[in-house]
Design a protein around this motif. Structure first.
Motif, PDB file in Angstrom:
ATOM      1  N   SER A 163     -10.580   7.961 -24.636  1.00 24.52           N
ATOM      2  CA  SER A 163     -11.096   7.271 -23.711  1.00 24.52           C
ATOM      3  C   SER A 163      -9.951   6.017 -23.444  1.00 24.52           C
ATOM      4  CB  SER A 163     -12.307   6.564 -23.847  1.00 24.52           C
ATOM      5  OG  SER A 163     -12.824   5.693 -23.116  1.00 24.52           O
ATOM      6  N   ARG A 164     -10.101   5.497 -22.184  1.00 22.78           N
ATOM      7  CA  ARG A 164      -9.172   4.373 -21.935  1.00 22.78           C
ATOM      8  C   ARG A 164      -9.929   3.086 -22.243  1.00 22.78           C
ATOM      9  NH1 ARG A 164      -6.125   5.873 -16.005  1.00 22.78           N
ATOM     10  NH2 ARG A 164      -4.957   7.832 -16.680  1.00 22.78           N
ATOM     11  N   GLU A 165     -11.149   3.086 -22.414  1.00 28.66           N
ATOM     12  CA  GLU A 165     -11.783   2.054 -22.686  1.00 28.66           C
ATOM     13  C   GLU A 165     -11.829   1.619 -24.043  1.00 28.66           C
ATOM     14  OE1 GLU A 165     -15.746   2.425 -20.678  1.00 28.66           O
ATOM     15  OE2 GLU A 165     -14.637   2.541 -18.614  1.00 28.66           O
ATOM     16  N   GLY A 166     -12.392   0.417 -24.479  1.00 34.01           N
ATOM     17  CA  GLY A 166     -12.496   0.276 -25.977  1.00 34.01           C
ATOM     18  C   GLY A 166     -11.234  -0.203 -26.626  1.00 34.01           C
ATOM     19  N   LYS A 167     -11.418  -0.237 -28.050  1.00 38.04           N
ATOM     20  CA  LYS A 167     -10.400  -0.684 -28.788  1.00 38.04           C
ATOM     21  C   LYS A 167      -9.068   0.333 -28.687  1.00 38.04           C
ATOM     22  CE  LYS A 167      -9.261  -1.569 -33.837  1.00 38.04           C
ATOM     23  NZ  LYS A 167      -9.497  -1.752 -35.129  1.00 38.04           N
ATOM     24  N   PRO A 168      -7.946  -0.237 -28.498  1.00 38.13           N
ATOM     25  CA  PRO A 168      -6.812   0.878 -28.491  1.00 38.13           C
ATOM     26  C   PRO A 168      -6.703   1.664 -29.609  1.00 38.13           C
ATOM     27  CG  PRO A 168      -5.967  -1.320 -28.093  1.00 38.13           C
ATOM     28  CD  PRO A 168      -7.441  -1.727 -28.445  1.00 38.13           C
ATOM     29  N   SER A 169      -6.418   3.086 -29.475  1.00 43.75           N
ATOM     30  CA  SER A 169      -6.412   4.111 -30.529  1.00 43.75           C
ATOM     31  C   SER A 169      -4.878   4.159 -31.127  1.00 43.75           C
ATOM     32  CB  SER A 169      -6.757   5.418 -29.747  1.00 43.75           C
ATOM     33  OG  SER A 169      -8.140   5.387 -29.675  1.00 43.75           O
ATOM     34  N   TYR A 170      -4.916   4.816 -32.212  1.00 43.10           N
ATOM     35  CA  TYR A 170      -3.577   5.305 -32.748  1.00 43.10           C
ATOM     36  C   TYR A 170      -2.864   6.355 -31.799  1.00 43.10           C
ATOM     37  CZ  TYR A 170      -4.633   2.893 -37.148  1.00 43.10           C
ATOM     38  OH  TYR A 170      -5.006   1.825 -38.226  1.00 43.10           O
ATOM     39  N   HIS A 171      -1.854   6.211 -31.680  1.00 42.31           N
ATOM     40  CA  HIS A 171      -1.114   7.208 -30.514  1.00 42.31           C
ATOM     41  C   HIS A 171      -1.371   8.636 -31.122  1.00 42.31           C
ATOM     42  CE1 HIS A 171       1.592   9.022 -27.891  1.00 42.31           C
ATOM     43  NE2 HIS A 171       1.847   7.598 -27.181  1.00 42.31           N
ATOM     44  N   PRO A 172      -1.636   9.562 -30.073  1.00 43.45           N
ATOM     45  CA  PRO A 172      -2.156  10.837 -30.646  1.00 43.45           C
ATOM     46  C   PRO A 172      -0.966  11.564 -31.000  1.00 43.45           C
ATOM     47  CG  PRO A 172      -2.312  10.612 -28.331  1.00 43.45           C
ATOM     48  CD  PRO A 172      -2.255   9.270 -28.870  1.00 43.45           C
ATOM     49  N   LYS A 173       0.196  11.321 -30.350  1.00 43.70           N
ATOM     50  CA  LYS A 173       1.534  12.021 -30.981  1.00 43.70           C
ATOM     51  C   LYS A 173       1.637  11.497 -32.555  1.00 43.70           C
ATOM     52  CE  LYS A 173       5.246  12.012 -28.269  1.00 43.70           C
ATOM     53  NZ  LYS A 173       6.432  11.238 -27.381  1.00 43.70           N
ATOM     54  N   MET A 174       1.605  10.258 -32.874  1.00 40.91           N
ATOM     55  CA  MET A 174       1.839  10.045 -34.323  1.00 40.91           C
ATOM     56  C   MET A 174       0.931  10.611 -35.156  1.00 40.91           C
ATOM     57  SD  MET A 174       0.369   7.901 -36.787  1.00 40.91           S
ATOM     58  CE  MET A 174      -0.830   6.595 -36.203  1.00 40.91           C
ATOM     59  N   MET A 175      -0.515  10.707 -34.586  1.00 38.67           N
ATOM     60  CA  MET A 175      -1.785  11.246 -35.486  1.00 38.67           C
ATOM     61  C   MET A 175      -1.072  12.756 -35.632  1.00 38.67           C
ATOM     62  SD  MET A 175      -3.697   8.997 -36.595  1.00 38.67           S
ATOM     63  CE  MET A 175      -5.102   9.804 -37.044  1.00 38.67           C
ATOM     64  N   LEU A 176      -0.634  13.285 -34.556  1.00 40.00           N
ATOM     65  CA  LEU A 176      -0.190  14.917 -34.727  1.00 40.00           C
ATOM     66  C   LEU A 176       0.713  15.107 -35.616  1.00 40.00           C
ATOM     67  CD1 LEU A 176      -0.827  17.781 -33.811  1.00 40.00           C
ATOM     68  CD2 LEU A 176       0.695  17.078 -31.814  1.00 40.00           C
ATOM     69  N   LYS A 177       1.664  14.485 -35.734  1.00 42.17           N
ATOM     70  CA  LYS A 177       3.010  14.393 -36.393  1.00 42.17           C
ATOM     71  C   LYS A 177       2.566  14.314 -37.906  1.00 42.17           C
ATOM     72  CE  LYS A 177       6.533  12.558 -33.560  1.00 42.17           C
ATOM     73  NZ  LYS A 177       7.593  11.265 -33.174  1.00 42.17           N
TER      74      LYS A 177
END
Length: 513
Positions: A50-64
């Motif tokens: 979602s584009r709203e709310g607190k910024p998330s960890y980058h999905p690329k980093m999480m996938l790696k």
């Protein structure tokens, strides 16, 4: 005192502190993970956020981090969090960011659940671009992996069927008794169909029985008590069994703690007594020991998995392989016909192929009983008849049609001898008191003849040798070397993702090697 040691001072300051990049060897597998994922299009994964709310960890980093964790045999979200804090390889991938274990678990179970197959496909296509695989030939095999469900939480389809039959018998028996003692105005000339029972019908029938028995003073207390018990318990039991049958969905069993898991016989037997355990049938297609495609099934037999496995393969890549090699577990008329219809050259054994090959190679003389085996009787295709050991023609009498569990319709022709009475070979030929009959599935025999020619050709022999050195070692590596013998999640969607992560990690590990 020996002072020949290198200098050791924990308080020594760095003039130029090294970066984490410098501490990772150039040929380390973590760099392969980083390089491959950097090339992927992660648009579908990004769309899960979602584009709203607190910024998330980058999905690329999480996938790696997630992929490397599976390469590193680290599957627990808490252990992955710990590694992000302490392990230099994880710190390099995450740029020293540390996600808590809940975030890691949510990323795995929710963000990757619907889009992971696209990520897996992109990695396989990168392998194809590098010339490591061609996607034109595959070796297919299956294995059974245990669910994390309780090993003794089983529900058996046959047990449910038996209980429902007993309930129907008891209800019908009490109905007949009630009709025998009922007044003329209470009798029902059209009794219910007790073979098809649902909650509403059971309630209605039990109420009628109770009404009749209560109004009749000659009815014993035993019959009254049985009628009350049926009215109180049978409707709820029928509803319970209907729910269980819906969960079974045609299977023979399921686990109460993981309804998607089916009880199967497995090689890894903790009791060493052939006990059934809840699990999933995992199918993979490999090439050069890379996993090209995987799928999970709830059926215990491999025969019914080949078609859906290849259908999902086609959906994933937009095309089917040119040829496929598999063992006798997939040999059936339906599978041979499917491979022929979609244009795949199949090198798939049938169940008696190895025995035929062994007999041919050893050049053993057949014993007397072999002469009477249906496969050794002469079949005249032009005249459409068999010849029995005495030279008698066995004419075609009729055809039988049957539908398999998957809905495939088969036709079998029946051939019968004219007169076996007084035959001196009858005792060795057959035990029936009637004239001998043999069955022939013409379509299956046609497929077997074509498959036999392919398998015994030079190319077929080579492919059979390659199969044992291609797909089987993949399972051996994942289950034995990586010690993955039991899923850690429940539900077929989650365990499919879990195996997918293992498959992707396997491909990355092999590419790094």
């Amino acid at each position: 005192m020996n002072t020949n040691f290198q200098d050791y001072n924990q308080q020594q300051n760095w003039l130029f502190p090294p970066s984490i990049e410098e501490l990772i060897p150039q040929n380390h597998p973590v760099r392969v993970v980083n390089g491959v994922i950097e090339q992927l299009d992660l648009g579908l994964l990004v769309a899960e956020y979602s584009r709203e709310g607190k910024p998330s960890y980058h999905p690329k980093m999480m996938l790696k981090v997630m992929v490397y964790a599976y390469m590193d045999n680290t599957y627990s979200s808490r252990k992955i969090e710990k590694a992000m804090r302490e392990n230099i390889n994880y710190m390099w991938l995450s740029a020293r960011q540390v996600a808590d274990h809940n975030t890691i678990a949510r990323f795995r179970s929710k963000k990757l659940k619907t889009i992971f197959k696209d990520i897996f496909k992109q990695v396989v296509l990168l392998l194809a671009e590098e010339g490591l695989v061609t996607l034109k030939e595959v070796f297919t095999d299956g294995t059974k992996i245990e669910s994390m469900a309780g090993r003794y939480t089983f529900v058996w389809g046959n047990a449910i069927k038996t209980r429902r039959e007993k309930m129907s018998e008891q209800l019908e028996e009490l109905w007949q008794y009630a009709q025998s003692v009922a007044d003329e105005e209470d009798k029902d000339p059209t009794p219910p169909d007790f073979t098809k029972m649902d909650r509403e019908k059971v309630e209605r029938t039990a109420q009628k029985i109770n009404k009749i028995l209560k109004g009749n003073p000659g009815v014993g207390s035993k019959q009254r008590a049985k009628a009350r018990y049926i009215e109180k318990h049978f409707p709820a039991n029928i509803e319970k069994y209907e729910g269980q049958e819906a969960l079974l969905a045609g299977r023979n069993s399921y686990s109460k703690t993981d309804p998607d898991a089916t009880f199967m016989r497995m090689k890894e037997d903790h009791m060493q007594n052939g006990q059934l355990k809840p699990g999933y049938n995992v199918q993979i297609s490999s090439e050069s020991q890379f996993i090209i495609h995987y799928s999970l099934h709830q059926t215990t037999n491999d025969i019914h998995t080949l078609k859906p496995h290849l259908q999902t393969y086609e959906y994933l890549y937009g095309a089917l392989p040119e040829n496929l090699t598999a063992d006798a577990g997939y040999g059936s008329e339906e599978n041979y016909g499917y491979l022929e219809n979609v244009g795949i050259e199949g090198y798939v054994k049938y169940n008696t192929f190895d025995k035929e090959e062994q007999t041919y190679k050893s050049k053993k003389k057949k014993n007397g009983k072999d002469d009477f085996n249906r496969n050794n009787l002469h079949y005249n295709a032009e005249g459409d008849y068999y010849v029995c050991p005495m030279g008698q023609h066995m004419e075609r009498t009729h055809d039988q049609k049957r539908t398999t569990k998957s809905g495939y319709r088969q036709t079998t022709s029946i051939y019968q001898a004219r007169n076996c009475q007084g035959c001196s070979l009858r005792g060795m030929c057959h035990k029936s008191k009637y004239d001998r009959k043999v069955e022939r599935n013409h379509q299956l025999e046609r497929h077997k003849e074509a498959v036999r020619k392919r398998l015994t050709s030079e190319e077929g022999i080579e492919r059979r040798k390659r199969r044992t050195a291609d797909v089987e070692p993949v399972f051996g590596h994942i289950k034995s070397n990586r010690n993955f013998k039991r899923f850690t999640h429940k539900g077929i969607k989650k365990v499919e993702l879990e195996f997918g992560l293992h498959a992707l990690a396997h491909n990355m590990r092999k590419k790094a090697a």
